[in-house]
Design an enzyme around this catalytic site. Structure first.
Site, short mmCIF file in Angstrom:
data_model
loop_
_atom_site.label_atom_id
_atom_site.label_comp_id
_atom_site.label_asym_id
_atom_site.label_seq_id
_atom_site.Cartn_x
_atom_site.Cartn_y
_atom_site.Cartn_z
N LYS A 105 0.99 -1.15 0.00
CA LYS A 105 -0.06 0.13 -0.06
C LYS A 105 0.89 1.23 -0.07
O LYS A 105 1.86 1.30 0.85
CB LYS A 105 -0.91 0.12 1.28
CG LYS A 105 -1.87 -1.05 1.47
CD LYS A 105 -2.34 -1.14 2.96
CE LYS A 105 -3.49 -2.29 2.86
NZ LYS A 105 -4.10 -2.18 4.27
N ALA A 137 -1.35 -7.20 10.24
CA ALA A 137 -0.57 -8.46 10.51
C ALA A 137 -0.79 -9.13 11.58
O ALA A 137 -1.12 -10.46 11.84
CB ALA A 137 0.94 -8.28 10.00
N LYS A 188 -5.48 6.26 2.99
CA LYS A 188 -5.96 6.14 4.38
C LYS A 188 -4.83 6.19 5.50
O LYS A 188 -4.86 6.58 6.64
CB LYS A 188 -6.85 4.81 4.80
CG LYS A 188 -6.22 3.54 4.50
CD LYS A 188 -5.27 3.10 5.63
CE LYS A 188 -4.73 1.73 5.16
NZ LYS A 188 -3.71 1.32 6.09
N ASP A 241 -10.63 -0.02 5.52
CA ASP A 241 -9.28 0.13 5.85
C ASP A 241 -8.95 1.48 6.78
O ASP A 241 -8.31 1.29 7.78
CB ASP A 241 -8.42 0.07 4.55
CG ASP A 241 -7.09 -0.44 5.08
OD1 ASP A 241 -6.59 -0.77 6.01
OD2 ASP A 241 -6.27 -0.60 4.13
N THR A 245 -7.51 1.17 10.51
CA THR A 245 -5.98 1.77 10.73
C THR A 245 -6.12 3.00 11.67
O THR A 245 -5.11 3.09 12.38
CB THR A 245 -5.46 2.18 9.56
OG1 THR A 245 -5.58 1.17 8.33
CG2 THR A 245 -4.09 2.87 9.54
N ARG A 252 1.01 1.24 12.90
CA ARG A 252 2.33 2.45 12.88
C ARG A 252 2.04 3.91 12.48
O ARG A 252 2.57 4.42 13.00
CB ARG A 252 3.48 1.88 12.16
CG ARG A 252 3.86 0.31 12.16
CD ARG A 252 3.99 -0.05 10.70
NE ARG A 252 3.79 -1.45 10.73
CZ ARG A 252 4.37 -2.30 9.91
NH1 ARG A 252 4.92 -1.83 8.95
NH2 ARG A 252 4.32 -3.58 9.99
#
Ligand SMILES: NC(=O)c1ccc[n+]([C@@H]2O[C@H](COP(=O)([O-])OP(=O)(O)OC[C@H]3O[C@@H](n4cnc5c(N)ncnc54)[C@H](O)[C@@H]3O)[C@@H](O)[C@H]2O)c1
Length: 341
Positions: A105, A137, A188, A241, A245, A252
């Site tokens: 991404k 993940a 995003k 997404d 996120t 992160r």
């Protein structure tokens, strides 16, 4: 059972390799970092990027790219966006061909290209399948129910990836709007940085709710101007997404924003992270795309000023809240580009 090469053994590459091996496929896991691959082989775990998850027997760690690709049915690129062109060129040099899939991404600084555009160029494959969506993940590797999208212009290709990757814990939808899915997934991350700043500054749910809503508007306006379909941005690779996120303790990008909001500098934050935060580069690329297309991106602009020009997060929120007062009503039709934010 299929034979699949996973190219990139960071957090996401390892998580996808674990998922595919648990699904019954034979997986070869390759990366440029031979030292970490050797540790992974010895410990049967990726302690650097995905600690606590054992590698199933179906994963063969393979430090040689040629061997990783030998006779595979599919090759899955899972490297950061700044490395996708180099990884694609290395693969192209081997001469192997198979079904190529891209889980990266981001946007390339300079060319402003999407990962599948870069791969299509270097692999001479006009329709690399994109595999992105609302996924971390850490959760996929623990078998937490997750839904993503396989996107290709040729729906049959997307369905192939759907069939290979889907389980009752990992649900894959298809889509033929590759550009829409890819811009949603990349942009995003910029809004997730802004959401993190909101947390770091101690702002509340009102601020976060507004930020995600105006952020989705910004992603959609730029994505439609770049050829994506408006409705795609309300799906898993857009709103899905973004929520995953921007609300996450795993992200992160959100964490980079939170630390900036608390007053740390970008250099010290990046210096302390082993993993890539794609939103940092994507903010500059998205801003450049917006300028090129005449699309106003107020949030992206402020994130860029904080990241690149050292503006404080508090001042950036002041700027956003002091903008000219507007109507929120949308006046367009289906494919209409709305430049003003
Ligand atoms: N981590 C997630 O939960 C997640 C989820 C969905 C998508 N993604 C996307 O997947 C991509 C990879 O993210 P990640 O989280 O695995 O990153 P990471 O920082 O955890 O790991 C990156 C890996 O790529 C390797 N690498 C770098 N250059 C390479 C090259 N030229 N060839 C081969 N390998 C190379 C590094 O050695 C490292 O092992 C990013 O675009 C990210 O946005 C991540």
């Amino acid at each position: 059972m299929r034979s699949i090469a996973v190219l990139g053994a960071g957090s996401w590459g390892t998580a996808l390799a674990v998922h595919l091996a648990r699904t019954g496929h034979q997986v070869r896991l390759w990366d440029v970092d031979g030292a970490n691959l050797a540790r992974m082989e010895e410990e049967r775990e990726n302690r650097k990027f995905l600690a606590g998850i054992s590698l199933p027997d179906g994963i063969k760690v393979q430090p040689q790219l040629e061997r990783a690709l030998d006779s595979v049915d599919a090759g899955l690129f899972v490297v950061p966006s700044h490395a996708i062109r180099a990884a694609g060129e290395a693969v192209a040099a081997t001469g192997h061909t198979c079904l190529w899939v891209c889980a990266t991404k981001g946007l390339e600084i300079g060319t402003l290209k999407r990962p599948t555009e870069m791969l299509s160029q270097v692999l001479a494959d006009p329709d690399t399948v994109l595999l992105v969506g609302a996924s971390h993940a850490e959760e996929v590797s623990r078998g937490i129910p997750t839904s993503v999208v396989a996107a290709a212009r040729d729906e049959a290709r997307a369905r192939q990836v759907q069939a290979v990757c889907s389980t009752t814990r990992f649900r894959v939808y298809t889509n033929t709007d590759v550009a829409g899915c890819e811009y949603g997934a990349a942009l995003k991350n910029v809004i997730a940085i802004a959401a993190g700043m909101c947390d770091g500054l101690g702002y509340g749910d009102n601020t976060k709710g507004a930020l995600l809503t105006r952020g989705l508007d910004e992603i959609t306006r730029l994505g439609v101007a770049m050829g994506g379909r408006r409705e795609t941005f309300y799906g898993l690779t857009g709103m899905g997404d973004l929520i995953t996120t921007a609300m996450s303790r795993h992200s992160r990008n959100r964490l980079v924003g939170e630390r900036l909001g608390r007053g740390e500098t970008l250099a010290s934050i990046i210096g302390s992270m082993v993993m890539v935060a794609e939103g940092v580069n994507t903010a500059s690329a998205a801003r450049a795309l917006g300028q090129r297309r005449g699309i106003e991106l107020p949030l992206t602009e402020q994130v860029h000023e904080i990241l690149v020009e050292g503006k404080s997060a508090r001042d950036a929120f002041e700027t956003l809240m002091s903008r000219d007062l507007k109507s929120e009503e949308w006046k367009g039709g289906a494919g209409v580009v709305t430049p003003e934010g």
